[in-house]
Design a protein around this motif. Structure first.
Motif, PDB file in Angstrom:
ATOM      1  N   SER A   1      38.910 -14.466  -6.061  1.00  0.00           N
ATOM      2  CA  SER A   1      37.885 -15.000  -6.958  1.00  0.00           C
ATOM      3  C   SER A   1      36.553 -14.264  -6.803  1.00  0.00           C
ATOM      4  N   SER A   2      36.223 -13.868  -5.586  1.00  0.00           N
ATOM      5  CA  SER A   2      34.953 -13.150  -5.379  1.00  0.00           C
ATOM      6  C   SER A   2      35.002 -11.763  -6.009  1.00  0.00           C
ATOM      7  N   CYS A   3      36.139 -11.083  -5.892  1.00  0.00           N
ATOM      8  CA  CYS A   3      36.262  -9.763  -6.523  1.00  0.00           C
ATOM      9  C   CYS A   3      36.213  -9.878  -8.048  1.00  0.00           C
ATOM     10  N   CYS A   4      36.910 -10.851  -8.590  1.00  0.00           N
ATOM     11  CA  CYS A   4      36.894 -11.038 -10.056  1.00  0.00           C
ATOM     12  C   CYS A   4      35.507 -11.411 -10.543  1.00  0.00           C
ATOM     13  N   TRP A   5      34.833 -12.262  -9.776  1.00  0.00           N
ATOM     14  CA  TRP A   5      33.500 -12.679 -10.210  1.00  0.00           C
ATOM     15  C   TRP A   5      32.504 -11.524 -10.102  1.00  0.00           C
ATOM     16  N   ALA A   6      32.621 -10.696  -9.094  1.00  0.00           N
ATOM     17  CA  ALA A   6      31.715  -9.554  -8.976  1.00  0.00           C
ATOM     18  C   ALA A   6      31.909  -8.579 -10.139  1.00  0.00           C
ATOM     19  N   LYS A   7      33.171  -8.359 -10.524  1.00  0.00           N
ATOM     20  CA  LYS A   7      33.429  -7.491 -11.680  1.00  0.00           C
ATOM     21  C   LYS A   7      32.907  -8.115 -12.968  1.00  0.00           C
ATOM     22  N   SER A   8      33.134  -9.399 -13.131  1.00  0.00           N
ATOM     23  CA  SER A   8      32.654 -10.079 -14.340  1.00  0.00           C
ATOM     24  C   SER A   8      31.130 -10.116 -14.388  1.00  0.00           C
ATOM     25  N   LEU A   9      30.497 -10.258 -13.249  1.00  0.00           N
ATOM     26  CA  LEU A   9      29.030 -10.261 -13.222  1.00  0.00           C
ATOM     27  C   LEU A   9      28.473  -8.921 -13.689  1.00  0.00           C
ATOM     28  N   THR A  10      29.123  -7.841 -13.293  1.00  0.00           N
ATOM     29  CA  THR A  10      28.693  -6.524 -13.774  1.00  0.00           C
ATOM     30  C   THR A  10      28.826  -6.418 -15.293  1.00  0.00           C
ATOM     31  N   ASP A  11      29.913  -6.947 -15.843  1.00  0.00           N
ATOM     32  CA  ASP A  11      30.105  -6.927 -17.300  1.00  0.00           C
ATOM     33  C   ASP A  11      29.109  -7.831 -18.011  1.00  0.00           C
ATOM     34  N   ILE A  12      28.754  -8.950 -17.392  1.00  0.00           N
ATOM     35  CA  ILE A  12      27.761  -9.855 -17.999  1.00  0.00           C
ATOM     36  C   ILE A  12      26.397  -9.180 -18.063  1.00  0.00           C
ATOM     37  N   LYS A  13      26.056  -8.486 -17.010  1.00  0.00           N
ATOM     38  CA  LYS A  13      24.780  -7.768 -17.014  1.00  0.00           C
ATOM     39  C   LYS A  13      24.749  -6.708 -18.114  1.00  0.00           C
ATOM     40  N   THR A  14      25.875  -6.045 -18.304  1.00  0.00           N
ATOM     41  CA  THR A  14      25.921  -5.033 -19.368  1.00  0.00           C
ATOM     42  C   THR A  14      25.837  -5.672 -20.750  1.00  0.00           C
ATOM     43  N   ALA A  15      26.548  -6.782 -20.946  1.00  0.00           N
ATOM     44  CA  ALA A  15      26.568  -7.426 -22.266  1.00  0.00           C
ATOM     45  C   ALA A  15      25.237  -8.061 -22.625  1.00  0.00           C
ATOM     46  N   THR A  16      24.498  -8.511 -21.628  1.00  0.00           N
ATOM     47  CA  THR A  16      23.202  -9.159 -21.898  1.00  0.00           C
ATOM     48  C   THR A  16      22.017  -8.224 -21.661  1.00  0.00           C
ATOM     49  N   ASN A  17      22.307  -6.953 -21.497  1.00  0.00           N
ATOM     50  CA  ASN A  17      21.207  -6.004 -21.387  1.00  0.00           C
ATOM     51  C   ASN A  17      20.436  -5.964 -22.697  1.00  0.00           C
ATOM     52  N   PRO A  18      19.110  -6.092 -22.687  1.00  0.00           N
ATOM     53  CA  PRO A  18      18.334  -6.098 -23.940  1.00  0.00           C
ATOM     54  C   PRO A  18      18.578  -4.865 -24.804  1.00  0.00           C
ATOM     55  N   THR A  19      18.837  -3.718 -24.179  1.00  0.00           N
ATOM     56  CA  THR A  19      19.113  -2.522 -24.971  1.00  0.00           C
ATOM     57  C   THR A  19      20.398  -2.680 -25.778  1.00  0.00           C
ATOM     58  N   GLU A  20      21.428  -3.270 -25.174  1.00  0.00           N
ATOM     59  CA  GLU A  20      22.676  -3.526 -25.884  1.00  0.00           C
ATOM     60  C   GLU A  20      22.515  -4.614 -26.944  1.00  0.00           C
ATOM     61  N   VAL A  21      21.683  -5.580 -26.686  1.00  0.00           N
ATOM     62  CA  VAL A  21      21.465  -6.656 -27.670  1.00  0.00           C
ATOM     63  C   VAL A  21      20.731  -6.117 -28.897  1.00  0.00           C
ATOM     64  N   LEU A  22      19.785  -5.222 -28.685  1.00  0.00           N
ATOM     65  CA  LEU A  22      19.071  -4.636 -29.817  1.00  0.00           C
ATOM     66  C   LEU A  22      19.990  -3.824 -30.713  1.00  0.00           C
ATOM     67  N   LEU A  23      21.022  -3.236 -30.141  1.00  0.00           N
ATOM     68  CA  LEU A  23      21.968  -2.470 -30.956  1.00  0.00           C
ATOM     69  C   LEU A  23      22.787  -3.367 -31.874  1.00  0.00           C
ATOM     70  N   LEU A  24      22.875  -4.665 -31.562  1.00  0.00           N
ATOM     71  CA  LEU A  24      23.612  -5.601 -32.399  1.00  0.00           C
ATOM     72  C   LEU A  24      22.806  -6.041 -33.636  1.00  0.00           C
ATOM     73  N   ILE A  25      21.518  -5.855 -33.613  1.00  0.00           N
ATOM     74  CA  ILE A  25      20.645  -6.272 -34.720  1.00  0.00           C
ATOM     75  C   ILE A  25      20.602  -5.153 -35.763  1.00  0.00           C
ATOM     76  N   SER A  26      20.838  -5.507 -36.996  1.00  0.00           N
ATOM     77  CA  SER A  26      20.878  -4.504 -38.083  1.00  0.00           C
ATOM     78  C   SER A  26      19.526  -3.855 -38.304  1.00  0.00           C
ATOM     79  N   ALA A  27      18.445  -4.631 -38.188  1.00  0.00           N
ATOM     80  CA  ALA A  27      17.104  -4.086 -38.440  1.00  0.00           C
ATOM     81  C   ALA A  27      16.724  -3.047 -37.391  1.00  0.00           C
ATOM     82  N   CYS A  28      17.248  -3.189 -36.186  1.00  0.00           N
ATOM     83  CA  CYS A  28      16.890  -2.260 -35.123  1.00  0.00           C
ATOM     84  C   CYS A  28      17.622  -0.933 -35.247  1.00  0.00           C
ATOM     85  N   ARG A  29      18.660  -0.893 -36.064  1.00  0.00           N
ATOM     86  CA  ARG A  29      19.378   0.360 -36.257  1.00  0.00           C
ATOM     87  C   ARG A  29      18.696   1.262 -37.268  1.00  0.00           C
TER      88      ARG A  29
END
Length: 303
Positions: A131-159
Motif C-alpha cells: 500500500s505504501s508503494c502504491c500510494w507513493a506512486k499515486s501521489l506522484t501522479d496526483i502532483k502531476t495531474a494537479t500541477n497548475p501548468t497542466e491545469v492551464l493546458l486544459l483551459i481552451s482560452a489559455c491555448r
C-alpha cells in the motif's frame, strides 16, 4: 512494548494525513478581447482523489460564456487501500495491546495467541509495503495531474496565444508527503515486529530446545567421539589387566596344584633305611604317619 506503543500512533498518523487531505490550486485567465480580465479560477480536490470528477468553470474569451473543465486521473484505489490498511492496523494493534495487558494468560494458552500474532503481523507488514508503494506512486501522479501548468493546458482560452494565463497558488503537498513517509515507517515497524512475534511462538522455542547442527554442534560431536575413544581405551586396559590377573591367578593355582601333587607323591613314597642292630634287642622301624612294623631279629653268636 515498542510495537504496543508506536504501532497505533504511526497508523493513525498515516491514514489521518492521507484521508483528511484537501488541496487547492488557483489560476488566473486574462482574455485580451474582453473587458473583464484577470479572472481567478479556484480548483479544490481531496481524498479519495477521484480527479476526473473534479471540475471548474473557465471563461471562453471568444464569447460571453463559460466552459466546464474536468481534471484527469482516478487515484482513489491506491489512496483508499492505504487508508484501509492504516485503519485495520490501528484496530489490530489496539486489540493486541488490550490482550497483552489484560489477557496474557489466555494469549499464551496452547500457543495459539503467539501464532496468530505472528501470522497477522506478517500479513500487515506485506500490506503496508504494497500500500505504501502504491500510494507513493499515486501521489506522484496526483502532483502531476494537479500541477497548475497542466491545469492551464486544459483551459481552451489559455491555448490561444493572445490570452495570458498564470498560476496563482499551488497545492501544499507536505501533508501527503508525511502520509507516505508514515507508510514506510509502518513497514519498518511491522517488519521488525515479525521477529519479536516469532520469538513468542513454539517454533522458536523448539529450535532453541533442539538446535540445528552448527560449528558448536560439530565441536560437541568431536568431543563426544574423543570421550568415546578414551573410554574404549580404558576398557581395553581394564580387560588386559583382568587378563593378566587371571593368567597370574591361573599360573599361581597351577603351581599350588603342582606342589600339592609333589607333596602327595612324597607322602606316598616309603622311606627305607638299613635297620639298626642291637644285641639282644628287637629293632622297631617306624615310618612317619604310618603304622609301626616289627623289624626282623638278628642274633649274632659270640666268638
Amino acid at each position: 512494548m515498542c510495537m504496543v506503543i508506536f504501532a497505533p500512533i504511526f497508523a493513525i498518523c498515516a491514514f489521518a494525513t492521507c484521508g483528511g487531505y484537501h488541496g487547492n490550486l488557483q489560476v488566473k485567465v486574462d482574455c485580451a478581447a474582453r473587458r473583464q480580465n484577470n479572472i481567478s479560477i479556484n480548483v479544490d480536490f481531496g481524498y479519495p482523489f477521484r480527479l476526473q470528477q473534479v471540475h471548474f468553470k473557465a471563461p471562453l474569451c471568444e464569447a460571453k460564456r463559460e466552459e466546464v473543465v474536468f481534471l484527469d486521473g482516478d487515484f482513489s484505489s491506491a489512496a483508499q487501500f492505504f487508508v484501509t490498511v492504516g485503519v485495520f492496523s490501528f484496530l489490530y494493534s489496539l486489540l493486541a495491546t488490550i490482550v497483552y495487558i489484560f489477557y496474557q494468560n489466555k494469549y499464551l494458552k496452547n500457543n495459539r495467541g503467539p501464532l496468530v500474532d505472528f501470522v497477522v503481523t506478517g500479513i500487515f507488514s506485506l500490506m503496508w509495503l504494497v500500500s505504501s508503494c502504491c500510494w507513493a506512486k499515486s501521489l506522484t501522479d496526483i502532483k502531476t495531474a494537479t500541477n497548475p501548468t497542466e491545469v492551464l493546458l486544459l483551459i481552451s482560452a489559455c491555448r490561444a496565444q493572445e490570452n495570458r494565463c498564470a498560476a496563482v497558488q499551488e497545492p501544499l503537498w507536505s501533508r501527503l508527503n508525511t502520509s507516505a513517509a508514515f507508510g514506510f515507517v509502518n513497514v519498518i515497524l511491522w517488519s521488525g515486529n515479525i521477529w519479536f512475534a516469532f520469538k513468542e511462538t513454539g517454533w522458536y522455542k523448539t529450535g532453541q530446545r533442539y538446535p540445528t547442527r552448527s560449528a558448536s554442534g560439530k565441536r560437541s560431536r568431536e568431543m563426544r567421539e574423543r570421550l568415546y575413544s578414551e573410554s574404549s581405551f580404558d576398557q581395553q586396559d581394564d580387560d588386559l589387566g583382568l587378563f593378566r590377573q587371571d593368567s597370574f591367578t591361573q599360573s599361581k593355582g597351577d603351581s599350588i596344584k603342582h606342589v600339592q601333587r609333589q607333596a602327595s607323591i612324597n607322602q606316598s613314597q616309603v622311606s627305607f633305611s638299613l635297620p639298626d642292630t642291637y644285641l639282644g634287642k628287637t629293632v622297631v622301624y617306624e615310618r612317619e604317619n604310618s603304622i609301626a612294623s616289627q623289624a626282623p631279629m638278628i642274633f649274632i653268636n659270640e666268638m
